[in-house]
Design a protein around this motif. Structure first.
Motif, short mmCIF file in Angstrom:
data_model
loop_
_atom_site.label_atom_id
_atom_site.label_comp_id
_atom_site.label_asym_id
_atom_site.label_seq_id
_atom_site.Cartn_x
_atom_site.Cartn_y
_atom_site.Cartn_z
N ARG A 250 19.99 10.83 18.65
CA ARG A 250 21.17 10.12 19.13
C ARG A 250 21.89 10.97 20.17
NH1 ARG A 250 24.96 6.33 17.02
NH2 ARG A 250 26.26 5.75 18.81
N VAL A 251 22.12 10.39 21.33
CA VAL A 251 22.79 11.07 22.44
C VAL A 251 24.17 10.44 22.64
CG1 VAL A 251 22.70 11.67 24.88
CG2 VAL A 251 20.59 11.59 23.54
N TYR A 252 25.20 11.28 22.71
CA TYR A 252 26.57 10.78 22.84
C TYR A 252 27.09 10.83 24.27
CZ TYR A 252 26.73 10.54 17.81
OH TYR A 252 26.46 10.21 16.51
N ASP A 253 26.60 11.77 25.06
CA ASP A 253 27.01 11.84 26.45
C ASP A 253 25.92 12.55 27.23
OD1 ASP A 253 28.62 11.35 28.63
OD2 ASP A 253 29.97 13.04 28.28
N ILE A 254 25.96 12.42 28.55
CA ILE A 254 24.93 12.98 29.40
C ILE A 254 25.55 13.52 30.68
CG2 ILE A 254 22.86 11.75 28.67
CD1 ILE A 254 23.60 9.50 30.51
N ALA A 255 24.83 14.44 31.30
CA ALA A 255 25.21 14.96 32.62
C ALA A 255 23.93 15.35 33.33
CB ALA A 255 26.15 16.15 32.49
N ARG A 256 23.97 15.31 34.64
CA ARG A 256 22.80 15.67 35.42
C ARG A 256 23.22 16.47 36.64
NH1 ARG A 256 18.80 11.88 39.07
NH2 ARG A 256 17.53 13.62 39.82
N ARG A 257 22.43 17.48 36.98
CA ARG A 257 22.63 18.23 38.22
C ARG A 257 21.28 18.64 38.75
NH1 ARG A 257 26.38 20.56 41.25
NH2 ARG A 257 25.87 22.46 42.40
#
Length: 282
Positions: A250-257
């Motif tokens: 289960r993933v609650y938030d994400i970020a990408r760079r």
């Protein structure tokens, strides 16, 4: 754990598809029900560790650098920090939910200032659930008490509210998180929908319900990424569904760079490297 996921990603300019490999790199963090993750321009990772009433800064390799922690309403305390935005680099903004305020820290998490919410529905906000900083020096906040978005100018004054009861098709019902797309569009995750507004708060589009089931997190650059259960769904800014990545947790938030994708679970961060077929050809 190491595995490869295959999915299609839409290029923002041509909307053509390219296959990409997603390889697990490492994990880090000792967290308790965190709800927000953000990356600085230089790649440091900031996390709103909600269950621990803490905000943590990690290095690019996942080492804990510093933190501000503790329950309360003082300058270095929180009551359910729901979101963090580090996109400005030198200023870190925290949505301190139950304290009705946005806390501002420097990059080393030293306290700088407080933007306090209030009971005046026309002028301020309550229970801030999410916050994002624009390249023009303005803040966009999800006002969970009034189910709307609040735009704060660089002088800490409310410049605009939108998405409220008067917004018609653009009315928010269950706003969860806010993000800026391509630096000029505002995306709001609202229940099983993504609502798109222009930079001035005018409603443009609404999509996603046929794909989303229980979304919790939103990230945007030239595309829109949504954490939905154990999956990450990708949309174009126009609302076209691109593809789905299955994480297995289960993933609650994400970020990408760049090529790195950060997936925030209930206790740690999982980091993946994305490699597009174009990169392989190069």
């Amino acid at each position: 754990m190491r595995f490869i996921l295959l999915f299609s990603l839409c290029f923002s300019s041509l909307f053509s598809y390219a296959q990409v490999k997603s390889t697990f790199l490492f994990k880090f963090g000792n967290l308790s029900d965190p709800r927000g993750i953000s990356l600085s321009p230089t790649g440091e990772i900031y996390i709103a560790d909600t269950g621990n009433n803490s905000v943590k800064k990690f290095s690019k390799s996942g080492q804990l650098v510093c933190e501000v922690t503790g329950y309360g309403w003082g300058e270095l305390e929180f009551d359910q920090p729901y979101d963090v935005d580090a996109s400005a680099g030198i200023s870190i903004y925290v949505a301190d939910y139950n304290n009705h305020r946005i806390q501002r820290f420097d990059k080393n998490l030293n306290y700088v200032a407080t933007l306090q919410g209030g009971s005046d529905r026309e002028k301020f906000f309550g229970f801030p659930k999410s916050v994002v900083f624009s390249k023009f020096g303005e803040l966009f906040i999800i006002d969970d008490e009034n189910l709307r978005c609040v735009k704060i100018n660089k002088f800490n004054r409310v410049e605009k509210t939108f998405g409220g009861i008067e917004a018609g098709q653009g009315r928010l019902v269950n706003p969860i998180q806010i993000a800026i797309v391509n630096q000029n569009l505002i995306a709001v995750l609202d229940g099983n929908y993504i609502l798109i507004y222009d930079y001035y708060g005018n409603f443009l589009n609404k999509f996603g319900a046929e794909h989303l089931k229980n979304p919790t997190g939103l990230f945007a650059d030239s595309s829109i990424y949504v954490a939905d259960g154990e999956d990450i769904l990708i949309f174009s800014p126009e609302g076209k569904f691109v593809d789905k990545i299955s994480i297995g947790e289960r993933v609650y938030d994400i970020a990408r760079r760049g090529p790195l994708l950060y997936c925030l679970t209930d206790k740690e961060v999982l980091v993946y490297k994305l490699m597009f077929s174009k990169d392989e050809e190069d």
